[in-house]
Design a protein around this motif. Structure first.
Motif, PDB file in Angstrom:
ATOM      1  N   LEU A  27       0.721  -1.167   0.044  1.00 32.52           N
ATOM      2  CA  LEU A  27      -0.010  -0.016  -0.019  1.00 32.52           C
ATOM      3  C   LEU A  27       0.903   1.295   0.059  1.00 32.52           C
ATOM      4  O   LEU A  27       0.644   2.139  -0.835  1.00 32.52           O
ATOM      5  CB  LEU A  27      -1.022   0.086   1.239  1.00 32.52           C
ATOM      6  N   GLU A  84       1.312   4.124  -2.971  1.00 35.89           N
ATOM      7  CA  GLU A  84       1.128   5.460  -2.823  1.00 35.89           C
ATOM      8  C   GLU A  84       2.276   6.299  -3.696  1.00 35.89           C
ATOM      9  O   GLU A  84       1.978   7.456  -3.966  1.00 35.89           O
ATOM     10  CB  GLU A  84       0.924   5.906  -1.451  1.00 35.89           C
ATOM     11  N   ARG A 129      -1.152   9.264  -3.804  1.00 40.11           N
ATOM     12  CA  ARG A 129      -2.589   8.942  -3.912  1.00 40.11           C
ATOM     13  C   ARG A 129      -2.843   8.594  -2.144  1.00 40.11           C
ATOM     14  O   ARG A 129      -1.921   8.198  -1.442  1.00 40.11           O
ATOM     15  CB  ARG A 129      -2.979   7.567  -4.464  1.00 40.11           C
ATOM     16  N   ARG A 130      -3.841   9.152  -1.699  1.00 43.89           N
ATOM     17  CA  ARG A 130      -4.173   8.666  -0.171  1.00 43.89           C
ATOM     18  C   ARG A 130      -4.514   7.300  -0.212  1.00 43.89           C
ATOM     19  O   ARG A 130      -5.013   6.394  -1.087  1.00 43.89           O
ATOM     20  CB  ARG A 130      -5.701   9.548  -0.055  1.00 43.89           C
ATOM     21  N   THR A 131      -3.973   6.475   0.873  1.00 41.51           N
ATOM     22  CA  THR A 131      -4.052   5.238   1.051  1.00 41.51           C
ATOM     23  C   THR A 131      -5.113   5.085   2.379  1.00 41.51           C
ATOM     24  O   THR A 131      -4.915   5.401   3.441  1.00 41.51           O
ATOM     25  CB  THR A 131      -2.580   4.631   1.540  1.00 41.51           C
ATOM     26  N   TRP A 132      -5.879   3.870   2.379  1.00 49.16           N
ATOM     27  CA  TRP A 132      -6.603   3.390   3.334  1.00 49.16           C
ATOM     28  C   TRP A 132      -6.536   2.095   3.321  1.00 49.16           C
ATOM     29  O   TRP A 132      -6.398   1.130   2.446  1.00 49.16           O
ATOM     30  CB  TRP A 132      -8.099   3.699   2.794  1.00 49.16           C
ATOM     31  N   ILE A 165       0.681   5.545   6.251  1.00 47.49           N
ATOM     32  CA  ILE A 165      -0.506   5.053   5.502  1.00 47.49           C
ATOM     33  C   ILE A 165      -1.422   6.360   5.799  1.00 47.49           C
ATOM     34  O   ILE A 165      -1.570   6.602   7.005  1.00 47.49           O
ATOM     35  CB  ILE A 165      -1.057   3.586   5.993  1.00 47.49           C
ATOM     36  N   SER A 166      -2.405   6.642   4.943  1.00 48.69           N
ATOM     37  CA  SER A 166      -3.127   7.989   5.218  1.00 48.69           C
ATOM     38  C   SER A 166      -4.124   7.645   6.101  1.00 48.69           C
ATOM     39  O   SER A 166      -4.473   8.767   6.967  1.00 48.69           O
ATOM     40  CB  SER A 166      -3.678   8.279   3.754  1.00 48.69           C
ATOM     41  N   ASP A 221      -8.177   7.577  -4.448  1.00 49.72           N
ATOM     42  CA  ASP A 221      -7.774   6.761  -3.172  1.00 49.72           C
ATOM     43  C   ASP A 221      -7.726   5.263  -3.584  1.00 49.72           C
ATOM     44  O   ASP A 221      -8.066   4.613  -4.458  1.00 49.72           O
ATOM     45  CB  ASP A 221      -8.679   7.027  -2.224  1.00 49.72           C
ATOM     46  N   VAL A 222      -6.707   4.909  -2.868  1.00 46.49           N
ATOM     47  CA  VAL A 222      -6.570   3.428  -2.744  1.00 46.49           C
ATOM     48  C   VAL A 222      -7.003   2.530  -1.524  1.00 46.49           C
ATOM     49  O   VAL A 222      -6.169   3.153  -0.507  1.00 46.49           O
ATOM     50  CB  VAL A 222      -4.846   2.914  -3.132  1.00 46.49           C
ATOM     51  N   LEU A 251      -7.133  -0.796   0.749  1.00 51.09           N
ATOM     52  CA  LEU A 251      -6.911  -2.179   1.007  1.00 51.09           C
ATOM     53  C   LEU A 251      -7.559  -2.978   2.019  1.00 51.09           C
ATOM     54  O   LEU A 251      -7.868  -2.260   3.159  1.00 51.09           O
ATOM     55  CB  LEU A 251      -5.354  -2.109   1.579  1.00 51.09           C
TER      56      LEU A 251
END
Length: 496
Positions: free
Chosen positions: A375, A379, A388-391, A420-421, A468-469, A471
């Motif tokens: 992840l 990003e 990119r914002r990561t979740w 991690i965002s 956004d990404v 996971l």
């Protein structure tokens, strides 16, 4: 299914015939799920923790099953006996029958059986290997994660007399499980991927996990091959127990690699596949240069997502090499080949610009860490693109025993350190992830905890934005894979 009559089935399993059995009827398939019964099927009435298969025996016969393999006599609603083969233990009988099927196929023609075990990566590796082998002949590969005392026989029952390759995934929850499965299929090639902390609570320690995986190494005869992960010292040490020639896979430079222990030399190794120049492309797909035993070097860009899949690519390539498959075919097949089984780094790019990665079929500390690292790498992505914002939507890791709190705590801290965002934790058992993230310095709008998936779903739908990404990662029993699938298929249009 091989040609098998009810009479032969009873003879092989030592079963007793009951009811109006047509002993000359042929079994076309075997299932433990009454919903999967088709005409000619054998329905196995397996007792379970929640339901008893005997309760569905009548409906199975009504849907066309030729007989029921059960442990007690069953009648229909009118009190009439059902056609059955009665045994003392249906799971044991499945193993006996599966052994007979393998022996029959071996007697009929050329068969190579490849067994795969490891704390992680079994399903992905068997899918990759199955795709390679299918180019050379009829190949049977487990559905999903059919890897236990029920799943492995069900896989074997898919074989016909013409099957050329059987790939057998072997899982375990206690000592002796792998030895039992290996005794059924008699593997010609055994592959051990890694030893991690999956099921450590059940095994009582990582040492017992290693001894269990080693059972596959010990089961392969001198004429076969054992494929081991050189980069996992616990796995590599298993070569001492091998009766068969040892093959290695490793992320090492072949020019400098030393495959032996002190006093050994590379000459003691039957073959090796090396992976070098490893990196991820802009979509998170591993790129690796494979050096094969024939000296050829071939670059593979995998369709899988995540750097940790490099080991699975190497393992599949090495096992295929040990089976005599040429390097060009191996590399061509692996190039672009993505996930085949569901919910394993399954990437979905939604129409609204959200990327969803569903890896929630199973989880242990090693695979959880690998998923978070992926992840973070996504990003960073292509250096010419915007970050990119990561979740990270994380659920509980099950079966960790007394290490559960410690491992969940470590995961929460790692999410913060990897920047991690957003960390979204779901379920009571996973709450230590959230607590650790907060203690590590992630608070306010960075870390969240929800008791239910419904609460988490509402939150994600309200806050995830295009680009956004997201996971999803948890153990199977935590249920996040269905949450991830629903979220991946959601049709949303958002304004950035």
């Amino acid at each position: 299914m091989i040609t098998l009559t009810i009479s032969q089935l009873a003879e092989v399993t030592g079963g007793r015939l009951y009811g109006p059995v047509n002993t000359d009827a042929h079994v076309s398939s075997v299932t433990t799920d009454s919903r999967e019964v088709t005409p000619g099927a054998l329905f196995v009435a397996k007792p379970g923790e929640r339901t008893d298969g005997h309760e569905f025996a009548a409906s199975a016969i009504g849907d066309g099953a030729v007989a029921v393999l059960g442990e007690r006599e069953v009648t229909d609603a009118a009190g009439q006996p059902l056609p059955m083969v009665i045994v003392n233990n249906v799971v044991d009988a499945m193993g006996v029958l599966a052994r007979h099927v393998v022996e029959t196929v071996r007697d009929h023609g050329e068969l190579t059986v490849i067994g795969i075990t490891g704390s992680a990566g079994k399903t992905t590796t068997k899918d990759l290997l199955g795709a390679i082998l299918s180019h050379k002949g009829p190949t049977v590969v487990p559905q999903g994660s059919y890897n236990g005392e029920v799943g492995l026989p069900l896989t074997v029952f898919e074989m016909t007399e013409d099957t050329r390759y059987l790939v057998a995934e072997m899982g375990a929850t206690q000592r002796g499980n792998i030895a039992y499965l290996a005794d059924i299929v008699k593997p010609d090639i055994g592959v051990v991927l890694m030893v991690g902390t999956a099921h450590v609570g059940e095994f009582g320690g990582i040492e017992n996990i290693a001894l269990t995986k080693r059972e596959l190494v010990e089961a392969v005869g001198p004429e076969g091959a054992v494929v081991l992960n050189k980069d996992d010292s616990t796995v590599w040490n298993m070569r001492e127990a091998a009766h068969a020639p040892v093959w290695a896979f490793t992320e090492s430079d072949p020019a400098t690699a030393s495959l032996g222990a002190a006093g050994d030399s590379e000459d003691n190794i039957a073959g090796a596949v090396y992976g070098t120049n490893v990196h991820l492309d802009g979509s998170g797909h591993p790129v690796v240069a494979l050096t094969f035993p024939d000296g050829s070097v071939r670059q593979v860009t995998s369709g899988l997502v995540g750097r940790h899949h490099v080991a699975n690519v190497l393992a599949a390539a090495t096992a295929a090499s040990a089976a005599g498959i040429e390097s060009g075919l191996i590399a061509d097949t692996l190039s672009g080949l993505g996930a085949i089984s569901r919910h394993r780094m399954e990437r979905t790019d939604r129409a609204d610009g959200v990327t969803v990665i569903n890896d929630a079929y199973n989880a242990n500390p090693e695979s959880m860490m690998a998923a978070l690292q992926l992840l973070a790498e996504i990003e960073r992505g292509n250096p010419h693109s915007e970050p990119r914002r990561t979740w990270a939507v994380l659920g509980e890791m099950l079966e960790l025993g007394e290490d559960s709190i410690t491992e969940h705590d470590r995961l929460g801290r790692m999410a913060v350190r990897l920047n991690i965002s957003k960390t979204v934790v779901v379920g009571r058992g996973a709450k230590p992830i959230h607590s650790a993230a907060v203690q590590e310095g992630s608070w306010g709008e960075e870390a969240y905890w929800f008791e239910t998936t419904e609460e988490a779903e509402t939150f994600l739908n309200d806050n995830v934005q295009p680009g956004d990404v997201v996971l999803f990662k948890s153990s199977n029993g935590a249920g996040l894979r269905w949450f991830g699938e629903k979220f991946a298929n959601a049709e949303q249009t958002r304004e950035g």
